[in-house]
Design a protein around this motif. Structure first.
Motif, mmCIF file in Angstrom:
data_model
loop_
_atom_site.group_PDB
_atom_site.id
_atom_site.type_symbol
_atom_site.label_atom_id
_atom_site.label_comp_id
_atom_site.label_asym_id
_atom_site.label_seq_id
_atom_site.Cartn_x
_atom_site.Cartn_y
_atom_site.Cartn_z
ATOM 1 N N PRO A 1 31.471 -28.198 -0.890
ATOM 2 C CA PRO A 1 32.354 -29.241 -1.447
ATOM 3 C C PRO A 1 33.617 -28.617 -2.037
ATOM 4 C CG PRO A 1 30.082 -29.537 -2.166
ATOM 5 C CD PRO A 1 30.135 -28.207 -1.482
ATOM 6 N N ARG A 2 34.714 -29.350 -1.925
ATOM 7 C CA ARG A 2 36.001 -28.797 -2.376
ATOM 8 C C ARG A 2 36.735 -29.830 -3.220
ATOM 9 N NH1 ARG A 2 39.936 -25.200 -0.072
ATOM 10 N NH2 ARG A 2 41.523 -24.896 -1.682
ATOM 11 N N THR A 3 37.004 -29.497 -4.489
ATOM 12 C CA THR A 3 37.782 -30.367 -5.362
ATOM 13 C C THR A 3 39.258 -30.004 -5.213
ATOM 14 O OG1 THR A 3 35.949 -30.547 -6.925
ATOM 15 C CG2 THR A 3 38.139 -31.150 -7.738
ATOM 16 N N ILE A 4 40.057 -31.011 -4.911
ATOM 17 C CA ILE A 4 41.484 -30.816 -4.625
ATOM 18 C C ILE A 4 42.315 -31.264 -5.830
ATOM 19 C CG2 ILE A 4 43.375 -31.408 -3.075
ATOM 20 C CD1 ILE A 4 41.165 -29.858 -1.695
ATOM 21 N N LYS A 5 43.199 -30.400 -6.281
ATOM 22 C CA LYS A 5 44.044 -30.745 -7.429
ATOM 23 C C LYS A 5 45.511 -30.463 -7.097
ATOM 24 C CE LYS A 5 40.402 -30.314 -10.874
ATOM 25 N NZ LYS A 5 39.985 -29.774 -12.186
ATOM 26 N N MET A 6 46.349 -30.463 -8.098
ATOM 27 C CA MET A 6 47.781 -30.334 -7.860
ATOM 28 C C MET A 6 48.177 -28.946 -7.360
ATOM 29 S SD MET A 6 49.063 -33.259 -8.237
ATOM 30 C CE MET A 6 50.819 -32.954 -8.364
ATOM 31 N N GLY A 7 47.321 -27.966 -7.582
ATOM 32 C CA GLY A 7 47.616 -26.640 -7.049
ATOM 33 C C GLY A 7 47.725 -26.655 -5.536
ATOM 34 N N GLU A 8 46.853 -27.460 -4.884
ATOM 35 C CA GLU A 8 46.920 -27.575 -3.427
ATOM 36 C C GLU A 8 48.237 -28.177 -2.981
ATOM 37 O OE1 GLU A 8 42.631 -26.736 -3.842
ATOM 38 O OE2 GLU A 8 44.063 -27.900 -5.004
ATOM 39 N N ARG A 9 48.737 -29.160 -3.744
ATOM 40 C CA ARG A 9 50.036 -29.740 -3.380
ATOM 41 C C ARG A 9 51.137 -28.703 -3.502
ATOM 42 N NH1 ARG A 9 51.761 -35.170 -6.034
ATOM 43 N NH2 ARG A 9 50.641 -35.937 -4.212
ATOM 44 N N ALA A 10 51.133 -27.959 -4.587
ATOM 45 C CA ALA A 10 52.175 -26.952 -4.789
ATOM 46 C C ALA A 10 52.153 -25.922 -3.660
ATOM 47 C CB ALA A 10 51.994 -26.278 -6.147
ATOM 48 N N LEU A 11 50.950 -25.466 -3.293
ATOM 49 C CA LEU A 11 50.855 -24.490 -2.213
ATOM 50 C C LEU A 11 51.268 -25.102 -0.882
ATOM 51 C CD1 LEU A 11 47.640 -22.435 -3.015
ATOM 52 C CD2 LEU A 11 49.923 -21.528 -2.569
ATOM 53 N N TYR A 12 50.858 -26.348 -0.640
ATOM 54 C CA TYR A 12 51.220 -27.011 0.619
ATOM 55 C C TYR A 12 52.736 -27.104 0.747
ATOM 56 C CZ TYR A 12 51.018 -30.306 4.516
ATOM 57 O OH TYR A 12 51.155 -30.903 5.743
ATOM 58 N N HIS A 13 53.400 -27.490 -0.341
ATOM 59 C CA HIS A 13 54.853 -27.637 -0.288
ATOM 60 C C HIS A 13 55.562 -26.281 -0.302
ATOM 61 C CE1 HIS A 13 55.173 -32.165 -1.448
ATOM 62 N NE2 HIS A 13 54.153 -31.912 -0.653
ATOM 63 N N ALA A 14 54.866 -25.233 -0.714
ATOM 64 C CA ALA A 14 55.436 -23.893 -0.617
ATOM 65 C C ALA A 14 55.332 -23.351 0.808
ATOM 66 C CB ALA A 14 54.718 -22.946 -1.576
ATOM 67 N N LEU A 15 54.270 -23.748 1.510
ATOM 68 C CA LEU A 15 54.045 -23.255 2.865
ATOM 69 C C LEU A 15 54.859 -24.002 3.903
ATOM 70 C CD1 LEU A 15 50.188 -22.865 2.539
ATOM 71 C CD2 LEU A 15 51.778 -20.998 3.051
ATOM 72 N N TYR A 16 55.120 -25.275 3.657
ATOM 73 C CA TYR A 16 55.816 -26.117 4.629
ATOM 74 C C TYR A 16 57.006 -26.799 3.952
ATOM 75 C CZ TYR A 16 51.165 -25.454 6.538
ATOM 76 O OH TYR A 16 49.992 -24.890 6.959
ATOM 77 N N PRO A 17 58.047 -27.135 4.723
ATOM 78 C CA PRO A 17 59.175 -27.875 4.136
ATOM 79 C C PRO A 17 58.850 -29.364 3.990
ATOM 80 C CG PRO A 17 59.605 -27.395 6.440
ATOM 81 C CD PRO A 17 58.306 -26.722 6.121
#
Length: 341
Positions: free
Chosen positions: A24-40
């Protein structure tokens, strides 16, 4: 007895089996920050709580492809650890937005198997479902992969599932409360609404991004995707690490902002093919073709069906004269998105 997991081989799949995927994986705002860092990535609905609230949502949901990647990553150790290739997708639907703090689990049902004529591998079809901590379906999709055989033993009986060529517009799930009647086009970044697009129109998204080795491995680890071909340079005869196909999907989707800034939410995945392999050093560009336009019951909300193509070449070029994908084409993805009418 070995305690390590070598992954499933073709002989290990039986139609009707349901696989419960760890972890199981709990998703928080860190994932958003990394996603927006990896992609435009900068679609407004996935960037701003205030913008999302002006569209009737309680706050900004995670990017729709975060749901896809996280669910996909859960399946890799059980479905594609020994895959030769990920062949395609169908019947994908996003049913519930992913909110910060949600915990994702995933299961897959084996719905088809077919041994290849060489006797060394076979194709396995699975229907994967990702759920949140409340048991609500976040998304489900079918994918099929070519998997190595363990040996030269007998093949299971062939079962090829019947799959729809596209999710019908009437079957799209609109997030509860979504309302584009007061949509702010200036803040969204472009003035183009659904009525400004025409079926058959091709949009060149102009920008390009050169894929880097470190970034694609960071992205793939983010989704806990353990497929060997993305990390281990000894796993391929050419000594190259294969770029995770989802990395190309997210890059192309993010690049499509330039021309489709108002295609705010992905709600269905009709089909897709990773047409040619992508490697570090390749420069990815994107273009889209409008395939269909539809109304929805939600106020001010329409749906647009798009072909999204990631390529190393020119916009509008998809196949060669013999009908095969052009060597420059990396991805051919067919999806529905929600857009203000």
């Amino acid at each position: 007895m070995s305690k390590t997991n070598a992954g499933r081989f073709f002989e290990d799949y039986t139609v009707g089996d349901v696989i419960t995927h760890a972890v199981p994986r709990t998703i928080k705002m860190g994932e958003r920050a990394l996603y927006h860092a990896l992609y435009p990535a900068r679609h407004a609905l996935h960037s701003s709580d205030q913008f999302a609230q002006s569209c009737g949502l309680p706050f900004s949901p995670l990017d729709d492809l975060v749901t896809f990647h996280t669910v996909f990553g859960k399946t890799v150790p059980d479905v594609s650890l020994n895959a030769v290739a990920n062949l395609g997708y169908a019947e994908g639907r996003w049913e519930t937005p992913l909110w910060p703090g949600d915990t994702i689990t995933a299961t897959s049902e084996v719905i088809g198997v077919k041994q290849n004529s060489n006797g060394k591998s076979g194709v396995v079809w699975v229907r994967t479902t990702g759920r949140n901590q409340h048991g609500e379906v976040l998304m489900s999709y079918v994918r099929w992969v070519m998997v190595r055989k363990r040996g030269q033993g007998p093949a299971p009986e062939t079962v090829i599932p019947e799959l729809r060529s596209a999710v019908a517009a009437a079957d799209l799930v609109i997030p509860r409360g979504l309302d584009f009647s007061a949509y702010d086009f200036a803040l969204a970044g472009e003035p183009h609404r659904l009525s400004d697009y025409a079926v058959g129109e091709v949009i060149d998204h102009v920008d390009g991004v050169t894929i880097e080795e470190a970034e694609h491995m960071l992205a793939t680890r983010l989704w806990q995707n353990t497929a060997k071909v993305h990390f281990d340079a000894t796993n391929r005869p050419d000594g190259k690490r294969l770029i995770y196909g989802g990395h190309v999907i997210s890059m192309a989707r993010a690049l499509s902002f330039n021309g489709l800034a108002n295609a705010q939410m992905i709600v269905a995945l009709n089909g897709g093919a990773h047409a040619n392999p992508c490697f570090a050093g390749d420069t990815v560009r994107a273009w889209s073709e409008v395939l269909d336009i539809a109304e929805t019951p939600a106020p001010g909300v329409g749906a647009i069906r798009l072909r999204l193509v990631a390529t190393k070449g020119a916009a509008g070029v998809l196949r060669t004269d013999d009908g095969k994908y052009h060597p420059d084409v990396l991805l051919d993805l067919d999806y529905w998105a929600l857009m203000p009418e």
